[in-house]
Design a protein around this motif. Structure first.
Motif, PDB file in Angstrom:
ATOM      1  N   THR A  20      46.275  39.126  30.684  1.00  0.00           N
ATOM      2  CA  THR A  20      46.983  38.840  31.941  1.00  0.00           C
ATOM      3  C   THR A  20      46.833  39.984  32.928  1.00  0.00           C
ATOM      4  O   THR A  20      46.698  39.756  34.114  1.00  0.00           O
ATOM      5  CB  THR A  20      48.477  38.589  31.681  1.00  0.00           C
ATOM      6  OG1 THR A  20      49.025  39.724  31.037  1.00  0.00           O
ATOM      7  CG2 THR A  20      48.680  37.345  30.851  1.00  0.00           C
ATOM      8  N   THR A  21      46.820  41.210  32.477  1.00  0.00           N
ATOM      9  CA  THR A  21      46.683  42.334  33.403  1.00  0.00           C
ATOM     10  C   THR A  21      45.240  42.549  33.818  1.00  0.00           C
ATOM     11  O   THR A  21      44.977  43.007  34.905  1.00  0.00           O
ATOM     12  CB  THR A  21      47.235  43.623  32.776  1.00  0.00           C
ATOM     13  OG1 THR A  21      46.528  43.875  31.566  1.00  0.00           O
ATOM     14  CG2 THR A  21      48.718  43.504  32.514  1.00  0.00           C
ATOM     15  N   ALA A  22      44.274  42.209  32.975  1.00  0.00           N
ATOM     16  CA  ALA A  22      42.871  42.439  33.293  1.00  0.00           C
ATOM     17  C   ALA A  22      42.402  41.524  34.422  1.00  0.00           C
ATOM     18  O   ALA A  22      41.645  41.943  35.286  1.00  0.00           O
ATOM     19  CB  ALA A  22      42.001  42.234  32.064  1.00  0.00           C
ATOM     20  N   THR A  23      42.840  40.285  34.447  1.00  0.00           N
ATOM     21  CA  THR A  23      42.389  39.381  35.505  1.00  0.00           C
ATOM     22  C   THR A  23      42.991  39.771  36.849  1.00  0.00           C
ATOM     23  O   THR A  23      42.325  39.699  37.863  1.00  0.00           O
ATOM     24  CB  THR A  23      42.754  37.924  35.171  1.00  0.00           C
ATOM     25  OG1 THR A  23      44.172  37.847  34.973  1.00  0.00           O
ATOM     26  CG2 THR A  23      42.029  37.440  33.947  1.00  0.00           C
ATOM     27  N   GLY A  24      44.223  40.193  36.875  1.00  0.00           N
ATOM     28  CA  GLY A  24      44.852  40.605  38.128  1.00  0.00           C
ATOM     29  C   GLY A  24      44.212  41.865  38.682  1.00  0.00           C
ATOM     30  O   GLY A  24      43.953  41.977  39.865  1.00  0.00           O
ATOM     31  N   SER A  25      43.933  42.820  37.836  1.00  0.00           N
ATOM     32  CA  SER A  25      43.333  44.060  38.306  1.00  0.00           C
ATOM     33  C   SER A  25      41.863  43.872  38.680  1.00  0.00           C
ATOM     34  O   SER A  25      41.336  44.590  39.511  1.00  0.00           O
ATOM     35  CB  SER A  25      43.475  45.160  37.263  1.00  0.00           C
ATOM     36  OG  SER A  25      42.722  44.837  36.109  1.00  0.00           O
ATOM     37  N   GLY A  26      41.189  42.896  38.084  1.00  0.00           N
ATOM     38  CA  GLY A  26      39.791  42.623  38.420  1.00  0.00           C
ATOM     39  C   GLY A  26      39.653  42.134  39.855  1.00  0.00           C
ATOM     40  O   GLY A  26      38.779  42.587  40.592  1.00  0.00           O
ATOM     41  N   TRP A  27      40.501  41.211  40.252  1.00  0.00           N
ATOM     42  CA  TRP A  27      40.453  40.703  41.630  1.00  0.00           C
ATOM     43  C   TRP A  27      40.858  41.783  42.619  1.00  0.00           C
ATOM     44  O   TRP A  27      40.265  41.901  43.692  1.00  0.00           O
ATOM     45  CB  TRP A  27      41.351  39.477  41.792  1.00  0.00           C
ATOM     46  CG  TRP A  27      40.722  38.244  41.224  1.00  0.00           C
ATOM     47  CD1 TRP A  27      41.082  37.589  40.091  1.00  0.00           C
ATOM     48  CD2 TRP A  27      39.611  37.539  41.757  1.00  0.00           C
ATOM     49  NE1 TRP A  27      40.266  36.518  39.880  1.00  0.00           N
ATOM     50  CE2 TRP A  27      39.343  36.468  40.898  1.00  0.00           C
ATOM     51  CE3 TRP A  27      38.806  37.721  42.865  1.00  0.00           C
ATOM     52  CZ2 TRP A  27      38.305  35.572  41.124  1.00  0.00           C
ATOM     53  CZ3 TRP A  27      37.781  36.818  43.101  1.00  0.00           C
ATOM     54  CH2 TRP A  27      37.535  35.769  42.235  1.00  0.00           C
ATOM     55  N   SER A  28      41.838  42.564  42.278  1.00  0.00           N
ATOM     56  CA  SER A  28      42.254  43.623  43.207  1.00  0.00           C
ATOM     57  C   SER A  28      41.151  44.677  43.351  1.00  0.00           C
ATOM     58  O   SER A  28      40.962  45.229  44.432  1.00  0.00           O
ATOM     59  CB  SER A  28      43.563  44.270  42.755  1.00  0.00           C
ATOM     60  OG  SER A  28      43.400  44.918  41.509  1.00  0.00           O
ATOM     61  N   PHE A  29      40.422  44.928  42.276  1.00  0.00           N
ATOM     62  CA  PHE A  29      39.306  45.879  42.343  1.00  0.00           C
ATOM     63  C   PHE A  29      38.202  45.355  43.261  1.00  0.00           C
ATOM     64  O   PHE A  29      37.652  46.102  44.071  1.00  0.00           O
ATOM     65  CB  PHE A  29      38.749  46.152  40.942  1.00  0.00           C
ATOM     66  CG  PHE A  29      37.565  47.073  40.944  1.00  0.00           C
ATOM     67  CD1 PHE A  29      37.725  48.423  41.194  1.00  0.00           C
ATOM     68  CD2 PHE A  29      36.293  46.578  40.728  1.00  0.00           C
ATOM     69  CE1 PHE A  29      36.637  49.274  41.220  1.00  0.00           C
ATOM     70  CE2 PHE A  29      35.198  47.413  40.741  1.00  0.00           C
ATOM     71  CZ  PHE A  29      35.372  48.775  40.996  1.00  0.00           C
ATOM     72  N   ILE A  30      37.889  44.065  43.156  1.00  0.00           N
ATOM     73  CA  ILE A  30      36.857  43.472  43.996  1.00  0.00           C
ATOM     74  C   ILE A  30      37.280  43.500  45.470  1.00  0.00           C
ATOM     75  O   ILE A  30      36.487  43.830  46.351  1.00  0.00           O
ATOM     76  CB  ILE A  30      36.534  42.034  43.528  1.00  0.00           C
ATOM     77  CG1 ILE A  30      35.825  42.091  42.164  1.00  0.00           C
ATOM     78  CG2 ILE A  30      35.666  41.296  44.548  1.00  0.00           C
ATOM     79  CD1 ILE A  30      35.630  40.760  41.513  1.00  0.00           C
ATOM     80  N   ILE A  31      38.536  43.183  45.732  1.00  0.00           N
ATOM     81  CA  ILE A  31      39.042  43.214  47.111  1.00  0.00           C
ATOM     82  C   ILE A  31      39.025  44.639  47.649  1.00  0.00           C
ATOM     83  O   ILE A  31      38.618  44.885  48.785  1.00  0.00           O
ATOM     84  CB  ILE A  31      40.459  42.603  47.175  1.00  0.00           C
ATOM     85  CG1 ILE A  31      40.379  41.106  46.905  1.00  0.00           C
ATOM     86  CG2 ILE A  31      41.101  42.876  48.522  1.00  0.00           C
ATOM     87  CD1 ILE A  31      41.722  40.437  46.725  1.00  0.00           C
ATOM     88  N   LEU A  32      39.436  45.587  46.845  1.00  0.00           N
ATOM     89  CA  LEU A  32      39.421  46.992  47.261  1.00  0.00           C
ATOM     90  C   LEU A  32      37.994  47.468  47.536  1.00  0.00           C
ATOM     91  O   LEU A  32      37.740  48.159  48.525  1.00  0.00           O
ATOM     92  CB  LEU A  32      40.069  47.871  46.185  1.00  0.00           C
ATOM     93  CG  LEU A  32      40.123  49.362  46.468  1.00  0.00           C
ATOM     94  CD1 LEU A  32      41.034  49.618  47.666  1.00  0.00           C
ATOM     95  CD2 LEU A  32      40.617  50.114  45.265  1.00  0.00           C
ATOM     96  N   LEU A  33      37.058  47.076  46.700  1.00  0.00           N
ATOM     97  CA  LEU A  33      35.656  47.440  46.885  1.00  0.00           C
ATOM     98  C   LEU A  33      35.089  46.826  48.172  1.00  0.00           C
ATOM     99  O   LEU A  33      34.361  47.490  48.916  1.00  0.00           O
ATOM    100  CB  LEU A  33      34.842  46.993  45.670  1.00  0.00           C
ATOM    101  CG  LEU A  33      33.426  47.530  45.545  1.00  0.00           C
ATOM    102  CD1 LEU A  33      33.449  49.047  45.442  1.00  0.00           C
ATOM    103  CD2 LEU A  33      32.745  46.941  44.334  1.00  0.00           C
ATOM    104  N   ALA A  34      35.449  45.575  48.450  1.00  0.00           N
ATOM    105  CA  ALA A  34      34.987  44.918  49.681  1.00  0.00           C
ATOM    106  C   ALA A  34      35.574  45.607  50.910  1.00  0.00           C
ATOM    107  O   ALA A  34      34.879  45.805  51.912  1.00  0.00           O
ATOM    108  CB  ALA A  34      35.369  43.444  49.664  1.00  0.00           C
TER     109      ALA A  34
END
Length: 123
Positions: A20-34
């Motif tokens: 549950t924490t890995a999927t939430g942090s994955g999207w936030s990482f992609i958004i932060l990178l963009a």
């Protein structure tokens, strides 16, 4: 004492699952990178392209008789324009051949004559 041992390996309890924490942090990482890439593009790449475009336009509009200033601070009048270099006259007998990339500013011949006329009018 039960609180200390509740997170021990092999202990049974309600621990947060890793999925549950890995999927939430994955999207936030992609958004932060963009967002980081967008900031990098608008603050560094786009202004650099504009400067290069202005420089190319300045050099392509340069003609004989224009006064130029090199990046080294040498001021001279354009005598001859070649493919990659220009020849400038800095004094009565001194001629220099410099690359076009060494030109910092081009002062048009018309602008100088206007400035000289204004100075004569003031006198």
């Amino acid at each position: 004492m039960n609180i200390i041992y509740s997170a021990a390996p092999g202990a049974t309890g309600s621990a947060p699952s890793a999925t549950t924490t890995a999927t939430g942090s994955g999207w936030s990482f992609i958004i932060l990178l963009a967002m980081l890439f967008a900031m990098f593009y608008f603050l560094i790449i786009l202004p650099q392209r504009r400067r290069e475009k202005q420089f190319k336009e300045m050099v392509s509009n340069m003609k004989r008789g224009d006064t130029v200033i090199t990046v080294g601070g040498i001021v001279g009048k354009v005598i001859d324009i070649k493919k990659d270099t220009i020849k400038i006259k800095t004094s009565m007998t001194t001629e220099l051949e410099v690359t076009k990339r060494a030109i910092a500013t081009v002062l048009k011949e018309k602008e100088e004559s206007k400035e000289q006329q204004e100075e004569k009018d003031k006198e």
